[in-house]
Design an enzyme around this catalytic site. Structure first.
Site, short mmCIF file in Angstrom:
data_model
loop_
_atom_site.label_atom_id
_atom_site.label_comp_id
_atom_site.label_asym_id
_atom_site.label_seq_id
_atom_site.Cartn_x
_atom_site.Cartn_y
_atom_site.Cartn_z
N HIS A 18 0.86 -1.20 0.00
CA HIS A 18 0.00 0.00 0.00
C HIS A 18 0.89 1.24 0.00
O HIS A 18 1.29 1.73 1.05
CB HIS A 18 -0.92 -0.01 1.23
CG HIS A 18 -2.04 0.97 1.16
ND1 HIS A 18 -3.37 0.59 1.24
CD2 HIS A 18 -2.06 2.32 1.02
CE1 HIS A 18 -4.14 1.66 1.16
NE2 HIS A 18 -3.35 2.74 1.04
N HIS A 20 1.26 4.88 -2.41
CA HIS A 20 0.69 5.68 -3.49
C HIS A 20 1.79 6.40 -4.28
O HIS A 20 2.62 7.10 -3.69
CB HIS A 20 -0.28 6.72 -2.92
CG HIS A 20 -1.55 6.14 -2.39
ND1 HIS A 20 -2.70 6.05 -3.15
CD2 HIS A 20 -1.87 5.60 -1.19
CE1 HIS A 20 -3.68 5.51 -2.43
NE2 HIS A 20 -3.20 5.22 -1.22
N ASP A 22 1.58 9.04 -6.25
CA ASP A 22 1.53 10.50 -6.14
C ASP A 22 1.78 10.98 -4.71
O ASP A 22 1.80 12.18 -4.46
CB ASP A 22 0.20 11.04 -6.66
CG ASP A 22 -1.01 10.44 -5.97
OD1 ASP A 22 -0.86 9.43 -5.27
OD2 ASP A 22 -2.13 10.97 -6.16
N GLY A 174 -10.17 7.30 -2.38
CA GLY A 174 -10.94 8.52 -2.29
C GLY A 174 -11.82 8.49 -1.05
O GLY A 174 -11.72 7.58 -0.22
N HIS A 201 -9.88 0.38 -0.57
CA HIS A 201 -9.69 1.25 0.59
C HIS A 201 -10.95 1.17 1.45
O HIS A 201 -12.04 1.55 1.00
CB HIS A 201 -9.49 2.70 0.15
CG HIS A 201 -8.08 3.06 -0.20
ND1 HIS A 201 -7.47 2.63 -1.36
CD2 HIS A 201 -7.16 3.83 0.45
CE1 HIS A 201 -6.23 3.12 -1.40
NE2 HIS A 201 -6.02 3.84 -0.31
N GLU A 204 -10.71 2.95 7.01
CA GLU A 204 -9.68 3.94 7.40
C GLU A 204 -10.39 5.07 8.14
O GLU A 204 -10.37 5.13 9.36
CB GLU A 204 -8.94 4.47 6.18
CG GLU A 204 -7.88 5.51 6.52
CD GLU A 204 -7.29 6.19 5.29
OE1 GLU A 204 -6.27 6.87 5.45
OE2 GLU A 204 -7.85 6.06 4.18
N ASP A 293 1.71 4.07 2.87
CA ASP A 293 0.63 4.92 2.36
C ASP A 293 1.20 6.02 1.46
O ASP A 293 1.19 5.90 0.24
CB ASP A 293 -0.20 5.49 3.49
CG ASP A 293 -1.61 5.87 3.06
OD1 ASP A 293 -2.01 5.53 1.92
OD2 ASP A 293 -2.34 6.50 3.86
#
Length: 354
Positions: A18, A20, A22, A174, A201, A204, A293
């Protein structure tokens, strides 16, 4: 028990599921690419910019947190820049001792410069391939669809098309609240029909209903975060533990939890690393995995996450090996490739233990 040495943890073979794309740029790269395209930044040097990302991610303001991604995504709108970001991302993983990584990103966020979805995916694949050629890491893409938009089926079809060409699976990300995963059942049914695995996701910011939907109607292979499964676990004053039906199902089915400790502290899901449910979930036999993350926003790495958990819960080499093997077992790779990497992980920890 003494905390394991940082440099030895860094040398240990690690697996991240996991992470990301970006959320893992180098501040210096954001600065350089922003200057080249005339994008305004909140700081003028790499050190100050890195600090701004960290401060914004921990400010408690969702608006300010989301602004951090505005700046990284802005410089990821050309094939050249996407390839560079992917290459540097993988290089940083290698330097951190990561031997296998699944890197998620949303191609739909990278079309402002005129790229097609396919061209964007190809550009990221090229960057990863450059680093993979060195033989020190295996990197796969997870194509993400954004929950607040309506392109999940299209992105799912792309994931199937690009399977075996650098893409290992699918994800949705998102805002959880107001955008339940069941909105995308068509995409998940399609993926199941094509035998392509996916993570969601869930659990969370939102609680047990998000996890239940991800697991049952949607059929997620893994839970992205999933930390709120702890809400279905009761710890009595005498230390006895009772699992609710959903928590028991997740544990019994060995559904992997992609836990991201530092990120959870930043977003207020937990108060501190020492209070993180990771320790409880690991002790109860859930399939927990360590993840980062967003390395830029959280100022973190797999080494740092592992070190902080070892410090908080007294973990030794056997524990870190177990978490890495958990992740490798849960990877969206063919079985024989997973087994090969599991042996690599085990050999690495055996060498550290002497």
């Amino acid at each position: 028990m003494a905390t394991l040495p940082w440099d030895q943890i860094q040398a240990a073979p690690k697996v991240v599921l996991h992470d990301h794309l970006d959320g893992g740029l180098r501040p210096a790269t954001v600065l350089e690419l922003s200057n080249a395209i005339g994008h305004d930044l909140p700081a003028n040097d790499a050190e100050s910019l890195g600090q701004w990302f960290r401060d914004s991610a921990t400010s408690g303001s969702l608006e300010r947190y989301l602004e951090t991604f505005v700046h990284t995504i802005a410089v990821m709108q050309s094939a050249e820049n996407l390839t560079r970001v992917a290459r540097e991302f993988a290089e940083d993983l290698v330097a951190d001792g990561v031997v296998y990584a699944e890197v998620r990103w949303a191609p739909e966020n990278h079309l402002q410069g005129g790229l097609s979805l396919d061209a964007a995916i190809a550009a990221v694949a090229a960057g990863f391939a450059e680093v993979e050629a060195g033989g020190r890491i295996v990197v796969r893409q997870l194509l993400t669809a954004m929950r607040q938009f309506a392109r999940a089926r299209e992105i799912a079809e792309l994931a199937v098309f690009w399977r075996d060409k650098g893409v290992a699976g699918f994800d949705i990300a998102g805002p959880e609240a107001g955008y339940p995963p069941t909105r995308f059942l068509d995409a998940f049914d399609y993926l199941a029909g094509e035998n392509l695995r996916f993570t969601i996701h869930a659990g969370e910011a939102f609680g047990l209903p998000s996890i239940w939907e991800a697991v049952h109607p949607c059929g997620a292979d893994r839970l992205g975060h999933g930390v709120r499964i702890v809400d279905d676990i009761t710890v009595a004053a005498d230390g006895s533990v009772e699992l609710g039906r959903l928590a028991a199902y997740v544990r019994d089915r060995r559904i992997p939890l992609e836990l991201c400790p530092t990120s959870n502290v930043q977003t207020g899901a937990v108060g501190s690393i020492g209070e993180h449910p990771f320790g409880l979930l690991a002790s109860l036999g859930f399939r927990v995995t360590i993840n980062t993350d967003n390395r830029l926003m959280s100022d973190t790495s797999m080494t740092k996450e592992s070190y902080l958990l070892a410090e908080a819960f007294g973990y030794g080499w056997g524990d870190l090996e177990r978490f890495a093997v958990n992740a490798m077992k849960s990877a969206f790779l063919p079985y024989d490739e997973r087994v090969e990497l599991i042996h690599r992980v085990k050999d690495g920890y055996a060498a550290l233990r002497g």
